[in-house]
Design a protein around this motif. Structure first.
Motif, mmCIF file in Angstrom:
data_model
loop_
_atom_site.group_PDB
_atom_site.id
_atom_site.type_symbol
_atom_site.label_atom_id
_atom_site.label_comp_id
_atom_site.label_asym_id
_atom_site.label_seq_id
_atom_site.Cartn_x
_atom_site.Cartn_y
_atom_site.Cartn_z
ATOM 1 N N ALA A 261 38.125 45.944 54.184
ATOM 2 C CA ALA A 261 39.501 45.992 54.680
ATOM 3 C C ALA A 261 39.630 45.350 56.055
ATOM 4 C CB ALA A 261 39.976 47.443 54.741
ATOM 5 N N ASP A 262 38.588 45.436 56.893
ATOM 6 C CA ASP A 262 38.680 44.898 58.240
ATOM 7 C C ASP A 262 38.604 43.375 58.274
ATOM 8 O OD1 ASP A 262 36.036 44.768 57.503
ATOM 9 O OD2 ASP A 262 35.241 45.508 59.407
ATOM 10 N N ARG A 263 38.352 42.736 57.120
ATOM 11 C CA ARG A 263 38.306 41.277 57.077
ATOM 12 C C ARG A 263 39.597 40.665 56.532
ATOM 13 N NH1 ARG A 263 32.101 40.077 54.939
ATOM 14 N NH2 ARG A 263 31.049 41.185 56.645
ATOM 15 N N ARG A 264 40.535 41.513 56.142
ATOM 16 C CA ARG A 264 41.809 41.005 55.646
ATOM 17 C C ARG A 264 42.534 40.204 56.728
ATOM 18 N NH1 ARG A 264 44.236 43.302 51.153
ATOM 19 N NH2 ARG A 264 46.284 43.130 52.146
ATOM 20 N N ARG A 265 42.429 40.682 57.975
ATOM 21 C CA ARG A 265 43.125 40.026 59.063
ATOM 22 C C ARG A 265 42.645 38.594 59.253
ATOM 23 N NH1 ARG A 265 47.658 39.438 60.918
ATOM 24 N NH2 ARG A 265 47.876 41.688 60.551
ATOM 25 N N ALA A 266 41.341 38.365 59.082
ATOM 26 C CA ALA A 266 40.809 37.003 59.241
ATOM 27 C C ALA A 266 41.428 36.055 58.218
ATOM 28 C CB ALA A 266 39.291 37.015 59.101
ATOM 29 N N ILE A 267 41.626 36.531 56.992
ATOM 30 C CA ILE A 267 42.240 35.702 55.957
ATOM 31 C C ILE A 267 43.707 35.429 56.283
ATOM 32 C CG2 ILE A 267 42.872 35.619 53.511
ATOM 33 C CD1 ILE A 267 40.340 37.288 52.946
ATOM 34 N N LEU A 268 44.417 36.467 56.719
ATOM 35 C CA LEU A 268 45.822 36.303 57.104
ATOM 36 C C LEU A 268 45.970 35.338 58.272
ATOM 37 C CD1 LEU A 268 47.095 39.986 56.846
ATOM 38 C CD2 LEU A 268 48.027 38.037 55.583
ATOM 39 N N ASP A 269 45.129 35.516 59.295
ATOM 40 C CA ASP A 269 45.223 34.669 60.480
ATOM 41 C C ASP A 269 44.946 33.202 60.156
ATOM 42 O OD1 ASP A 269 45.834 36.879 61.967
ATOM 43 O OD2 ASP A 269 43.849 37.101 62.880
ATOM 44 N N ALA A 270 44.126 32.965 59.127
ATOM 45 C CA ALA A 270 43.811 31.586 58.723
ATOM 46 C C ALA A 270 44.899 30.970 57.862
ATOM 47 C CB ALA A 270 42.481 31.554 57.982
ATOM 48 N N GLY A 271 45.871 31.784 57.449
ATOM 49 C CA GLY A 271 46.973 31.275 56.641
ATOM 50 C C GLY A 271 46.876 31.600 55.169
ATOM 51 N N GLY A 272 45.890 32.409 54.787
ATOM 52 C CA GLY A 272 45.713 32.775 53.392
ATOM 53 C C GLY A 272 46.333 34.116 53.051
ATOM 54 N N GLU A 273 46.282 34.442 51.772
ATOM 55 C CA GLU A 273 46.765 35.732 51.287
ATOM 56 C C GLU A 273 45.553 36.566 50.881
ATOM 57 O OE1 GLU A 273 49.403 35.016 48.012
ATOM 58 O OE2 GLU A 273 50.359 33.307 49.021
ATOM 59 N N PRO A 274 45.306 37.693 51.543
ATOM 60 C CA PRO A 274 44.121 38.486 51.195
ATOM 61 C C PRO A 274 44.339 39.351 49.968
ATOM 62 C CG PRO A 274 45.277 39.518 53.015
ATOM 63 C CD PRO A 274 46.023 38.236 52.699
ATOM 64 N N VAL A 275 43.256 39.531 49.204
ATOM 65 C CA VAL A 275 43.291 40.450 48.082
ATOM 66 C C VAL A 275 41.936 41.152 48.023
ATOM 67 C CG1 VAL A 275 42.526 38.686 46.418
ATOM 68 C CG2 VAL A 275 43.742 40.712 45.606
ATOM 69 N N ALA A 276 41.973 42.465 47.822
ATOM 70 C CA ALA A 276 40.736 43.236 47.758
ATOM 71 C C ALA A 276 40.046 42.991 46.416
ATOM 72 C CB ALA A 276 41.030 44.725 47.931
ATOM 73 N N MET A 277 38.725 42.859 46.441
ATOM 74 C CA MET A 277 37.981 42.670 45.197
ATOM 75 C C MET A 277 36.529 43.060 45.379
ATOM 76 S SD MET A 277 37.412 39.242 42.842
ATOM 77 C CE MET A 277 35.867 38.733 43.633
ATOM 78 N N ASP A 278 36.029 43.841 44.449
ATOM 79 C CA ASP A 278 34.606 44.140 44.349
ATOM 80 C C ASP A 278 34.088 43.366 43.151
ATOM 81 O OD1 ASP A 278 32.063 45.104 43.923
ATOM 82 O OD2 ASP A 278 32.607 47.218 43.955
ATOM 83 N N ALA A 279 33.300 42.331 43.404
ATOM 84 C CA ALA A 279 32.875 41.431 42.330
ATOM 85 C C ALA A 279 32.005 42.110 41.288
ATOM 86 C CB ALA A 279 32.132 40.241 42.911
ATOM 87 N N LEU A 280 31.397 43.250 41.617
ATOM 88 C CA LEU A 280 30.541 43.944 40.668
ATOM 89 C C LEU A 280 31.307 44.947 39.811
ATOM 90 C CD1 LEU A 280 27.425 44.547 42.945
ATOM 91 C CD2 LEU A 280 27.803 42.723 41.280
ATOM 92 N N ASP A 281 32.613 45.036 40.045
ATOM 93 C CA ASP A 281 33.479 45.941 39.281
ATOM 94 C C ASP A 281 34.433 45.086 38.433
ATOM 95 O OD1 ASP A 281 35.415 47.654 38.289
ATOM 96 O OD2 ASP A 281 35.772 48.661 40.197
ATOM 97 N N PRO A 282 34.222 45.016 37.115
ATOM 98 C CA PRO A 282 35.068 44.152 36.277
ATOM 99 C C PRO A 282 36.555 44.439 36.408
ATOM 100 C CG PRO A 282 33.168 44.928 35.038
ATOM 101 C CD PRO A 282 33.163 45.686 36.325
ATOM 102 N N ALA A 283 36.922 45.716 36.527
ATOM 103 C CA ALA A 283 38.341 46.053 36.648
ATOM 104 C C ALA A 283 38.915 45.531 37.958
ATOM 105 C CB ALA A 283 38.524 47.565 36.554
ATOM 106 N N SER A 284 38.127 45.616 39.033
ATOM 107 C CA SER A 284 38.578 45.118 40.330
ATOM 108 C C SER A 284 38.758 43.604 40.289
ATOM 109 C CB SER A 284 37.559 45.505 41.405
ATOM 110 O OG SER A 284 37.902 44.925 42.649
#
Length: 280
Positions: free
Chosen positions: A34-57
């Motif tokens: 969650a604390d890295r969402r700001r870096a994506i926003l500040d760069a101009g992107g849209e953040p989305v949470a994802m755990d790559a080891l969780d198929p549902a996520s």
């Protein structure tokens, strides 16, 4: 395009995001933290949470992002966690491909490695066979081959076989882990024979790869090297001034040929690692 970067806050992902934006794309970036969402926003992107080891996520992140293409840059190399990285390469890739197919996304680009080829003196083209363990008969880099098989399930899957990454933020930057270790007198390499690529050139190739054909492409510079060649250079740039440098290679490895990438319109702005290894 609307592009989803899986691994948007890593070394490559954090540089790729603004590069894609400047090329006119809309970018959604995944993060587990969650604390890295700001870096994506500040760069101009849209953040989305994802755990790559969780198929549902993964499925939920892809559904939320609605991408035209996915760039898979997921790694887990902090602390040299090879097992964790292998799991991410196998399970994470499978989950991404499954999620993409379910959502109707037909284009994916994935990060791989250029030293996966059967050892040989001539730089390997993309059709060279993978290195095989002489004892087990299986692939030396099984997680890498698993990634290849999963990308082949995509209607349009492109695997970028990067050389060893150097430049800002990598292990070979002036403050990078391997530069510091080399400065202390020990250089540990994945393979003895390898090709390199500056992170900026890797990013440039990845942007172009959105329009490249399906299949594998080597993304490497023009100056393949042996550990005995580059190890002392890195050690000197790391501050080592002794006469008992230890060089350790885990496998023979193989240099790679970048002819295909060049034919697709890319060429390295840094043709040789000698100009920046341990310096930038």
């Amino acid at each position: 395009m609307r592009v989803l970067i899986a691994g948007a806050t890593g070394v490559l992902g954090s540089l790729l995001l603004p590069a894609l934006l400047s090329d006119g794309h809309t970018v959604v970036g995944t993060t587990r933290h969650a604390d890295r969402r700001r870096a994506i926003l500040d760069a101009g992107g849209e953040p989305v949470a994802m755990d790559a080891l969780d198929p549902a996520s993964v499925a939920a992140a892809i559904a939320a992002a609605r991408p035209d293409a996915i760039v898979h840059l997921l790694t887990d190399l902090s602390g040299r966690d090879w097992a964790g990285n292998a799991r991410l390469r196998v399970e994470g890739t499978a989950n991404l491909v499954d999620g993409a197919l379910e959502a109707g996304v037909d284009r994916m680009i994935a990060e791989s490695v250029s030293w996966r080829y059967e050892p040989g003196e001539r730089p390997a083209t993309e059709d060279e066979p993978a290195a095989v363990d002489p004892v087990t008969g299986g692939p030396v880099y099984a997680p890498v081959e698993s990634l290849d098989r999963d990308l082949a399930r995509m209607p349009h899957g492109t695997v970028l076989r990067y050389g060893l990454l150097y430049g800002a933020g990598t292990w070979y930057a002036p403050d990078g882990m391997l530069t510091r270790e080399a400065g202390a007198g020990r250089v540990v390499a994945t393979t003895d024979h390898t090709s390199w690529i500056h992170v900026d050139d890797a990013v440039a190739a990845t942007v172009l790869a959105l329009d490249w054909p399906a299949g594998a492409v080597n993304v490497v510079d023009d100056d393949p090297a042996r550990l005995a060649d580059w190890g002392p250079v890195l050690a000197e740039r790391g501050g080592y001034a002794g006469d008992a440098l230890e060089l350790v290679a885990g496998a023979p490895g193989r240099a790679a040929d970048n002819g295909l990438a060049r034919s697709l319109g890319w060429s390295p702005s840094r043709p040789s690692w000698r100009d920046g290894l341990g310096l930038d």
